[in-house]
Scaffold this active site. Sequence first.
Site, PDB file in Angstrom:
ATOM      1  N   GLY A   1       0.825  -1.214   0.000  1.00  0.00           N
ATOM      2  CA  GLY A   1       0.000   0.000   0.000  1.00  0.00           C
ATOM      3  C   GLY A   1       0.854   1.257   0.000  1.00  0.00           C
ATOM      4  O   GLY A   1       0.515   2.261  -0.627  1.00  0.00           O
TER       5      GLY A   1
ATOM      6  N   GLN B   1       4.260  29.108  -4.664  1.00  0.00           N
ATOM      7  CA  GLN B   1       5.188  30.238  -4.558  1.00  0.00           C
ATOM      8  C   GLN B   1       5.491  30.824  -5.945  1.00  0.00           C
ATOM      9  O   GLN B   1       5.492  32.040  -6.124  1.00  0.00           O
ATOM     10  CB  GLN B   1       6.485  29.761  -3.880  1.00  0.00           C
ATOM     11  CG  GLN B   1       7.387  30.876  -3.403  1.00  0.00           C
ATOM     12  CD  GLN B   1       6.754  31.687  -2.280  1.00  0.00           C
ATOM     13  OE1 GLN B   1       5.834  31.249  -1.604  1.00  0.00           O
ATOM     14  NE2 GLN B   1       7.231  32.909  -2.123  1.00  0.00           N
TER      15      GLN B   1
ATOM     16  N   GLU C   1      -1.665   5.268   5.731  1.00  0.00           N
ATOM     17  CA  GLU C   1      -0.886   4.039   5.471  1.00  0.00           C
ATOM     18  C   GLU C   1       0.496   4.104   6.142  1.00  0.00           C
ATOM     19  O   GLU C   1       1.498   3.622   5.609  1.00  0.00           O
ATOM     20  CB  GLU C   1      -0.827   3.737   3.977  1.00  0.00           C
ATOM     21  CG  GLU C   1      -2.233   3.526   3.425  1.00  0.00           C
ATOM     22  CD  GLU C   1      -2.309   2.758   2.142  1.00  0.00           C
ATOM     23  OE1 GLU C   1      -1.468   1.880   1.916  1.00  0.00           O
ATOM     24  OE2 GLU C   1      -3.241   3.034   1.373  1.00  0.00           O
TER      25      GLU C   1
ATOM     26  N   GLU D   1       6.682   9.297  10.375  1.00  0.00           N
ATOM     27  CA  GLU D   1       7.449   8.820  11.536  1.00  0.00           C
ATOM     28  C   GLU D   1       7.463   7.286  11.549  1.00  0.00           C
ATOM     29  O   GLU D   1       8.491   6.669  11.853  1.00  0.00           O
ATOM     30  CB  GLU D   1       6.838   9.378  12.835  1.00  0.00           C
ATOM     31  CG  GLU D   1       6.988  10.887  13.008  1.00  0.00           C
ATOM     32  CD  GLU D   1       6.205  11.724  12.003  1.00  0.00           C
ATOM     33  OE1 GLU D   1       5.092  11.318  11.612  1.00  0.00           O
ATOM     34  OE2 GLU D   1       6.703  12.793  11.602  1.00  0.00           O
TER      35      GLU D   1
END
Length: 387
Positions: free
Chosen positions: A247, A341, A368, A372
């Site tokens: 995934g 930008q 998913e 971290e």
Amino acid sequence: MDAKNTFQLLDDHYDELRQLVAKFSDAEVGPLAKKIDVDEELPTELIKKLGEQGFLGAYVPEAYGGAGMDYLSYSIIVEEISRQCASTGVLVSAHTSLGVWPILAFGTEEQKNAYLPKLASGEWIGCFCLSEPNAGSDAGSLTTYAEDKGDYYEIQGVKNWITNGKEADVAIVFAKTTKTPNYKGISAFIVETKTPGFSVIKLEEKLGIRGSSTAQIAFDKVKVPKKNLLGGLEKGFRVAMATLDGGRIGIAAQALGIAEGAFRYARKYSTERVQFGAPISQLQGIQFMLADMSTKIHAARLLIYDASQRKNRDLPFSKQSAHAKLFASEAAMFVTSKAIQICGGNGFTREYPLERYYRDAKITEIYEGTSEIQRVVIATHELKEVK
Ligand code: CAA
């Protein structure tokens, strides 16, 4: 960026596939993308067309009604669809990676024959019910319970953040079959969403991917036949983790598509927007932004294709899919921000598509497995290599 020559080692048929998907995406998805975002809904007609193209069963073998392609082809499909609309891209990705793949990989012959043809054609849509209100990154702590009732299991609990939850006909559901405090008692089930007791109790209102449904789902004594146990009793956590490995490549491809779409828009704008007597693309400040965007997109693509090819070749790819998702999602955030930008005030308005790309990019750092969690996965693999 011209994706054609990105990966020189690829066979021509990948470029042919890309052209075919890009043509579909530009003609059928792009014109609807703004409306999908505003209406917070994917048109049923579009989902039907995705199925007709074979995009909802890309790597399902032809014997089960799929297109019989490989995992890299699937990544290219998600990328090209997401280049126009990230909500449509994640419908394809969550359906295929999370709804279809676990049945393909862990299903019995009976389960494959019962579910894959309908899922691969798009007649049915799939979803993946792992997360809960109190079990997100710590997926092993889920508390939904499946009680053995003899001929069937009875599932009780609440699931959160279920992509495709509103559209799904089939759900891969993770529930404890033994009351352990960790992942060990988890089993996986194939649940038909029309089963009494299965209900969507909330649809989230979100920053981005607004056309994609994100549901909270209640399971109130949902009866599941024993034959719908997937991957073996108490083997559910392995099913979940292996599914998420794949995934994550799909979400990385979604992030790449978002970045590519925003990049192309800003690059063209820079050649048309005149300031100080010349197109702003002639300003080194703009060129540097374009160069950084281009570099990150190229690097993300290489990581995604590498992970996809490893999966094609049955090589371990858990670390590589985490690399790909981590890098591509952060690249998408960078690129969509720089794209706004470059377009200045115009880029900030809803008249331009860039604010949508920017909002859509954010979720790729979260679902998913957050960035971290990707770092945890990568570091765990690296530390295992220490001799
Ligand atoms: N493949 C197969 N098995 C795996 C595996 C993998 N990639 N990773 C771990 N396992 C197995 C381990 O071998 C171990 O099994 P044994 O006991 O038999 O050896 C078991 O799983 C537990 O492994 P860990 O000790 O590493 O597990 P943990 O509890 O520490 O968790 C984690 C590890 C990486 C943090 C994991 O919990 C995780 O990935 N969390 C994030 C969950 C996530 O991505 N959630 C998103 C849900 S889907 C979604 O977003 C909704 C949507 O609809 C889009």
